[in-house]
Design an enzyme around this catalytic site. Structure first.
Site, PDB file in Angstrom:
ATOM      1  N   ARG A 184      24.447  76.880  34.040  1.00  0.00           N
ATOM      2  CA  ARG A 184      24.568  78.371  33.836  1.00  0.00           C
ATOM      3  C   ARG A 184      24.371  78.716  32.266  1.00  0.00           C
ATOM      4  O   ARG A 184      24.734  77.834  31.587  1.00  0.00           O
ATOM      5  CB  ARG A 184      25.605  79.227  34.511  1.00  0.00           C
ATOM      6  N   LYS A 236      25.136  83.011  41.707  1.00  0.00           N
ATOM      7  CA  LYS A 236      26.174  83.634  40.830  1.00  0.00           C
ATOM      8  C   LYS A 236      26.156  85.167  40.611  1.00  0.00           C
ATOM      9  O   LYS A 236      26.992  85.855  40.508  1.00  0.00           O
ATOM     10  CB  LYS A 236      26.499  82.849  39.697  1.00  0.00           C
ATOM     11  N   HIS A 268      36.754  83.314  44.208  1.00  0.00           N
ATOM     12  CA  HIS A 268      35.829  81.986  43.899  1.00  0.00           C
ATOM     13  C   HIS A 268      36.807  81.110  44.511  1.00  0.00           C
ATOM     14  O   HIS A 268      37.501  80.625  43.565  1.00  0.00           O
ATOM     15  CB  HIS A 268      35.807  82.160  42.418  1.00  0.00           C
ATOM     16  N   SER A 277      35.426  74.586  38.180  1.00  0.00           N
ATOM     17  CA  SER A 277      34.385  73.397  38.520  1.00  0.00           C
ATOM     18  C   SER A 277      35.185  72.122  38.015  1.00  0.00           C
ATOM     19  O   SER A 277      35.786  71.979  37.145  1.00  0.00           O
ATOM     20  CB  SER A 277      33.234  73.677  37.661  1.00  0.00           C
ATOM     21  N   LYS A 314      37.632  71.640  44.327  1.00  0.00           N
ATOM     22  CA  LYS A 314      37.456  72.679  45.397  1.00  0.00           C
ATOM     23  C   LYS A 314      36.857  72.441  46.488  1.00  0.00           C
ATOM     24  O   LYS A 314      36.995  72.805  47.598  1.00  0.00           O
ATOM     25  CB  LYS A 314      37.153  74.165  44.606  1.00  0.00           C
ATOM     26  N   THR A 315      35.355  71.985  46.115  1.00  0.00           N
ATOM     27  CA  THR A 315      34.565  71.583  47.180  1.00  0.00           C
ATOM     28  C   THR A 315      35.028  70.375  48.240  1.00  0.00           C
ATOM     29  O   THR A 315      35.123  70.031  49.231  1.00  0.00           O
ATOM     30  CB  THR A 315      33.120  71.177  46.671  1.00  0.00           C
ATOM     31  N   ASP A 361      32.774  77.661  48.092  1.00  0.00           N
ATOM     32  CA  ASP A 361      32.794  78.362  46.892  1.00  0.00           C
ATOM     33  C   ASP A 361      33.074  79.811  46.761  1.00  0.00           C
ATOM     34  O   ASP A 361      33.886  80.299  45.798  1.00  0.00           O
ATOM     35  CB  ASP A 361      31.536  78.180  46.363  1.00  0.00           C
ATOM     36  N   ARG A 390      23.524  68.376  41.243  1.00  0.00           N
ATOM     37  CA  ARG A 390      24.015  69.436  42.133  1.00  0.00           C
ATOM     38  C   ARG A 390      23.284  69.024  43.480  1.00  0.00           C
ATOM     39  O   ARG A 390      21.964  68.854  43.425  1.00  0.00           O
ATOM     40  CB  ARG A 390      23.825  70.730  42.055  1.00  0.00           C
TER      41      ARG A 390
END
Length: 534
Positions: A62, A203, A222, A240, A244-245, A259, A325
């Site tokens: 980003r 996003k 988030h 990040s 989390k994933t 996410d 990704r």
């Protein structure tokens, strides 16, 4: 202008959004057609076993400095203006919109009409217009697909126009660079130009949901979410790199999403229809579900290493970026929810990757501590991840997602606090970072230990064990946990030099206190007092 639509399409044309004299408009193409168009246009190559490999050029992540919120009457009093949400003039937005529309004349575009949000009561109809076929496939993967019946009457409420080939003139357009991500909540439109990184599309929609949902008393988050075998829902907040994933993609639990979620009167619901996972150095044994998605038709792999002769992938190749990704439909995860919904959560887990090695691997939080850590949104960057970073650096991102929070963090914190109290949710802080010392001296917490601690918290095995109180952070630390060596639970005991630990813990505590000063006026006395004490 000619249209290509293999299935139903909305009666609302693109002229509604100021786009005219286009060449061919490809409406709601399915995955095979988007593969064909992307490969034909040389946007991508196909890897062994079928994933599509793409390059995003100069921008492999980003561009936060290039994102602006249009300052307009309907929303300006509700925006958290500052370093994250910077104002943009309405006339400059209109000028860029006009020139972008002119640039697209005579060019092909791809349209996906889709949903953001799996809860029928709170979903948003989104139209994404893209210049690239692979970006349209990204949208097809990441958003919730509308049925042919829904498409025939689809009324887009929010529109994203994504045009990587169009660039701004910073000195004329008042942008930061030739790249721009402009969000106008009044017109419900986003303009993206100059960047090929597809995450900006995702996003931008998330930012929109974060702005609009709190007005309906729905909590945008988030976070990832999953469901246990007994129907218990858990949500995982984290920036990040915190896991989390990884931790939500547990084979023993059903994945709701990895996410972005909402929490309404009906329970938890996914905003998305896919996952966008980091895959650098992905471990097939530790993360088998995510690893398998990199070998599937339909997956998009951004900036992943590949042998162009054999078309074999190299997930360890970070030559282009550490932020490689995979974007894939959630159906690629075998234990994923087909509805994207779950009940009200029993547990909330705040994830941090503490590179200072000071925080415990798991701790039980009071409701006030939960609010404090939610507003703080702490993790740490490690040496070598960015130029100039030579030692761990604390990163505080309010609500574990400040770049996407359009309203003030206190709005989300108050809403979360109400829901935690109403549904009597237990909250936990889990450190997936370093133990036995800081980064460079200690080592990363073993994934197996973290999974064991999280599972023990979720299934209730930590409900009745003894706890001790950390003297600096005030956290309740379990003295035992099934499957985890006792000494791992107390961070001070893992350091060879306890005095060095005390110094590091005080250093991190001071950073928490300094960061929270900006939120003290909007927080209750109890929440402000729930942080570290020096």
């Amino acid at each position: 202008m000619s249209d290509f639509s293999p299935i139903s399409r909305s009666p609302i044309g693109l002229e509604t959004h100021g786009l005219n004299n286009l060449k061919t408009v490809y409406w709601n193409l399915p995955t095979p057609s988007l593969y064909e168009e992307s490969l034909k246009r040389h946007e991508s190559i196909m890897a062994h076993l079928g994933p599509l490999v793409v390059r995003t050029g100069q921008f492999t992540g980003r561009s936060p400095n290039d994102k602006f919120i249009v300052k307009e009457p309907t929303s300006q009093d509700n925006i958290w203006w500052g370093k994250v949400n910077r104002p943009f003039e309405t006339d400059r937005f209109e000028e860029l919109h006009r020139r972008m529309a002119s640039y697209l004349q005579g060019k092909d575009v791809f349209v996906q009409d889709c949903w953001c949000g799996a809860d029928p009561d709170h979903r948003m109809p989104v139209r994404v217009i893209t210049q690239y076929a692979w970006h349209s496939l990204f949208v097809h993967n990441m958003f919730i697909q509308a049925t042919p019946e829904e498409l025939s009457t689809f009324q887009p409420e929010f529109v994203i126009i994504d045009c990587p080939g169009f660039h701004a003139f910073p000195e004329y357009d008042h942008t930061h660079s030739d790249v721009f991500i402009l969000v106008d909540f009044g017109q419900k439109m986003v303009l993206i130009g100059g960047t090929e990184y597809a995450g900006e599309i995702k996003k931008s929609a998330f930012t929109s949901m974060n702005y609009f949902l709190p007005f309906k008393e729905v909590m945008p988050m988030h976070c990832s979410a999953n469901i246990g075998q007994n129907g218990d829902t858990a949500i995982f907040f984290g920036l990040s790199g915190t896991g989390k994933t990884t931790l939500s993609a547990d084979a023993s639990r059903t994945l709701i999403g990895d996410d972005e979620h909402g929490w309404s009167e009906n329970g938890i619901f996914n905003f998305e229809g896919g996952c966008y996972a980091k895959v650098i150095r992905l471990d097939p044994e530790g993360e088998p579900e995510i690893y398998e998605t990199t070998r599937r038709y339909g997956t998009i792999l951004e900036n992943v290493g590949i042998d162009v002769n054999t078309r074999r992938l190299d997930l360890n190749d970070a030559s282009l970026t550490e932020n490689t990704r995979a974007a894939y439909p959630i159906s690629h995860i075998p234990n994923a929810s087909r509805t994207g919904r779950g009940g009200h959560p029993k547990n909330i887990i705040f994830l941090t990757a503490d590179a200072f090695g000071a925080l415990p691997p798991i701790a039980k939080l009071t409701p006030e501590q939960a609010m404090y850590h939610f507003i703080s949104g702490y993790t740490a960057k490690v040496a070598g991840t960015e130029r100039g970073v030579t030692e761990p650096q604390a990163t505080f991102s309010a609500c574990f997602g400040a770049p996407f929070m359009a309203q003030h963090p206190s709005v989300y914190a108050e809403l979360l606090g109400k829901k935690i109290a109403e549904h009597q949710v237990q909250c936990w802080l889990v450190n997936t970072g370093w133990t036995g010392g800081p980064y460079g001296e200690g080592h990363r917490m073993k994934l197996g230990h973290t999974r064991a601690m999280v599972n023990a918290a979720l299934d209730g095995r930590l409900a009745h064990v003894p706890y001790t109180t950390d003297p600096i952070f005030g956290l309740q630390i379990p003295t035992t946990c099934p499957g985890v060596p006792t000494e791992v639970l107390q961070p001070r005991q893992t350091w060879a030099d306890p005095d060095a630990y005390d110094t590091q813990a005080h250093k991190l505590a001071a950073m928490f206190i300094e960061n929270f000063k900006q939120f003290a006026n909007q927080s209750s006395t109890a929440v402000a007092a729930a942080g570290p004490q020096i």
